[in-house]
Design a protein around this motif. Structure first.
Motif, PDB file in Angstrom:
ATOM      1  N   UNK A  95     -13.717   6.537  -4.356  1.00 41.09           N
ATOM      2  CA  UNK A  95     -12.802   7.256  -5.234  1.00 41.09           C
ATOM      3  C   UNK A  95     -13.605   8.208  -6.111  1.00 41.09           C
ATOM      4  N   UNK A  96     -13.344   9.505  -5.978  1.00 41.31           N
ATOM      5  CA  UNK A  96     -13.997  10.514  -6.811  1.00 41.31           C
ATOM      6  C   UNK A  96     -13.311  10.512  -8.168  1.00 41.31           C
ATOM      7  N   UNK A  97     -14.080  10.266  -9.224  1.00 46.36           N
ATOM      8  CA  UNK A  97     -13.534  10.219 -10.572  1.00 46.36           C
ATOM      9  C   UNK A  97     -13.968  11.448 -11.362  1.00 46.36           C
ATOM     10  N   UNK A  98     -13.208  11.807 -12.389  1.00 49.88           N
ATOM     11  CA  UNK A  98     -13.601  12.933 -13.230  1.00 49.88           C
ATOM     12  C   UNK A  98     -14.948  12.657 -13.909  1.00 49.88           C
ATOM     13  N   UNK A  99     -15.561  13.706 -14.440  1.00 51.76           N
ATOM     14  CA  UNK A  99     -16.888  13.597 -15.045  1.00 51.76           C
ATOM     15  C   UNK A  99     -16.906  12.746 -16.310  1.00 51.76           C
ATOM     16  N   UNK A 149     -18.365 -11.441  -1.233  1.00 53.41           N
ATOM     17  CA  UNK A 149     -18.370 -10.424  -0.170  1.00 53.41           C
ATOM     18  C   UNK A 149     -17.884  -9.058  -0.647  1.00 53.41           C
ATOM     19  N   UNK A 150     -17.842  -8.850  -1.959  1.00 46.39           N
ATOM     20  CA  UNK A 150     -17.362  -7.578  -2.520  1.00 46.39           C
ATOM     21  C   UNK A 150     -18.485  -6.913  -3.302  1.00 46.39           C
ATOM     22  N   UNK A 151     -18.669  -5.619  -3.090  1.00 47.88           N
ATOM     23  CA  UNK A 151     -19.645  -4.830  -3.834  1.00 47.88           C
ATOM     24  C   UNK A 151     -18.919  -3.665  -4.485  1.00 47.88           C
ATOM     25  N   UNK A 152     -19.152  -3.471  -5.796  1.00 49.86           N
ATOM     26  CA  UNK A 152     -18.573  -2.352  -6.535  1.00 49.86           C
ATOM     27  C   UNK A 152     -19.734  -1.549  -7.105  1.00 49.86           C
ATOM     28  N   UNK A 153     -19.765  -0.239  -6.792  1.00 46.08           N
ATOM     29  CA  UNK A 153     -20.841   0.639  -7.247  1.00 46.08           C
ATOM     30  C   UNK A 153     -20.259   1.925  -7.809  1.00 46.08           C
ATOM     31  N   UNK A 154     -20.990   2.522  -8.739  1.00 51.49           N
ATOM     32  CA  UNK A 154     -20.607   3.828  -9.279  1.00 51.49           C
ATOM     33  C   UNK A 154     -21.850   4.707  -9.276  1.00 51.49           C
ATOM     34  N   UNK A 155     -21.750   5.842  -8.587  1.00 53.14           N
ATOM     35  CA  UNK A 155     -22.884   6.757  -8.493  1.00 53.14           C
ATOM     36  C   UNK A 155     -22.384   8.193  -8.371  1.00 53.14           C
ATOM     37  N   UNK A 156     -22.911   9.061  -9.226  1.00 52.77           N
ATOM     38  CA  UNK A 156     -22.606  10.491  -9.201  1.00 52.77           C
ATOM     39  C   UNK A 156     -21.102  10.766  -9.174  1.00 52.77           C
ATOM     40  N   UNK A 157     -20.359  10.057 -10.014  1.00 53.17           N
ATOM     41  CA  UNK A 157     -18.930  10.287 -10.145  1.00 53.17           C
ATOM     42  C   UNK A 157     -18.062   9.649  -9.086  1.00 53.17           C
ATOM     43  N   UNK A 158     -18.652   8.834  -8.209  1.00 52.60           N
ATOM     44  CA  UNK A 158     -17.895   8.198  -7.124  1.00 52.60           C
ATOM     45  C   UNK A 158     -17.931   6.683  -7.303  1.00 52.60           C
ATOM     46  N   UNK A 159     -16.747   6.079  -7.355  1.00 55.91           N
ATOM     47  CA  UNK A 159     -16.615   4.624  -7.393  1.00 55.91           C
ATOM     48  C   UNK A 159     -16.461   4.151  -5.954  1.00 55.91           C
ATOM     49  N   UNK A 160     -17.345   3.242  -5.523  1.00 53.61           N
ATOM     50  CA  UNK A 160     -17.301   2.720  -4.158  1.00 53.61           C
ATOM     51  C   UNK A 160     -17.062   1.214  -4.190  1.00 53.61           C
ATOM     52  N   UNK A 161     -16.099   0.782  -3.393  1.00 51.24           N
ATOM     53  CA  UNK A 161     -15.828  -0.649  -3.230  1.00 51.24           C
ATOM     54  C   UNK A 161     -15.991  -0.945  -1.747  1.00 51.24           C
ATOM     55  N   UNK A 162     -16.852  -1.921  -1.445  1.00 55.96           N
ATOM     56  CA  UNK A 162     -17.083  -2.272  -0.046  1.00 55.96           C
ATOM     57  C   UNK A 162     -17.175  -3.776   0.086  1.00 55.96           C
ATOM     58  N   UNK A 163     -17.096  -4.234   1.316  1.00 55.73           N
ATOM     59  CA  UNK A 163     -17.179  -5.660   1.578  1.00 55.73           C
ATOM     60  C   UNK A 163     -16.802  -5.971   3.002  1.00 55.73           C
ATOM     61  N   UNK A 164     -16.465  -7.236   3.228  1.00 50.76           N
ATOM     62  CA  UNK A 164     -16.110  -7.653   4.576  1.00 50.76           C
ATOM     63  C   UNK A 164     -15.098  -8.785   4.535  1.00 50.76           C
TER      64      UNK A 164
END
Length: 144
Positions: free
Chosen positions: A105-109, A64-79
């Motif tokens: 979470x906005x990460x450095x370049x 139930x956990x999804x971890x994604x990284x796109x355009x400098x943003x790490x996203x963790x979602x789930x339920x």
């Protein structure tokens, strides 16, 4: 005779009254948070070679956990789903929070997106985001 107006909620000034006041404050706070859903606690830190993120996810399964990284943003979602297995049960109080969650979470370049690792163990998700050396855009060269 002097009369003083008393607050009816604080008539008994003993330890029991203070405890009850704290309990009602806590319950009000919890009830207000219920509308917001489940929001996991997060710890963030930086080492010389990486950015580290830990999320506390009790009662959440790895599926139930999804971890994604796109355009400098790490996203963790789930339920975190509420398990109401027996319809005969009559709950008097549910203090745990349930529902969908999403943290970003906005990460450095200068991170190596291809080398990001996530590990879930004992209800704690640990995400490690390696750094890469910064590209030199401008460099002053001394003339000899």
């Amino acid at each position: 005779m002097i009369t003083a107006k008393q607050n009816p909620g604080v008539t008994n000034r003993g330890a029991h009254a203070f405890s009850s006041l704290l309990d009602s404050f806590y319950q009000d706070s919890v009830n207000q948070r219920r509308g917001q859903g489940f929001t996991p606690a997060v710890d963030l830190w930086e080492t010389e070679s990486s950015y580290e993120v830990e999320l506390v996810l009790p009662g959440v399964t790895k599926e139930n956990i999804t971890v994604e990284f796109e355009e400098g943003v790490l996203r963790v979602s789930g339920e975190r789903a509420f398990k109401k297995e027996n319809q005969q049960l009559k709950y008097h109080r549910v203090e745990n929070l349930y529902g969908k969650f999403r943290r970003s979470f906005q990460l450095p370049e200068h991170v190596d997106a291809a080398a990001i690792q996530a590990q879930f163990e004992n209800g704690v998700l640990h995400v490690s985001v390696p750094k890469v050396e910064e590209k030199v855009v401008k460099h002053q060269i001394s003339v000899k």
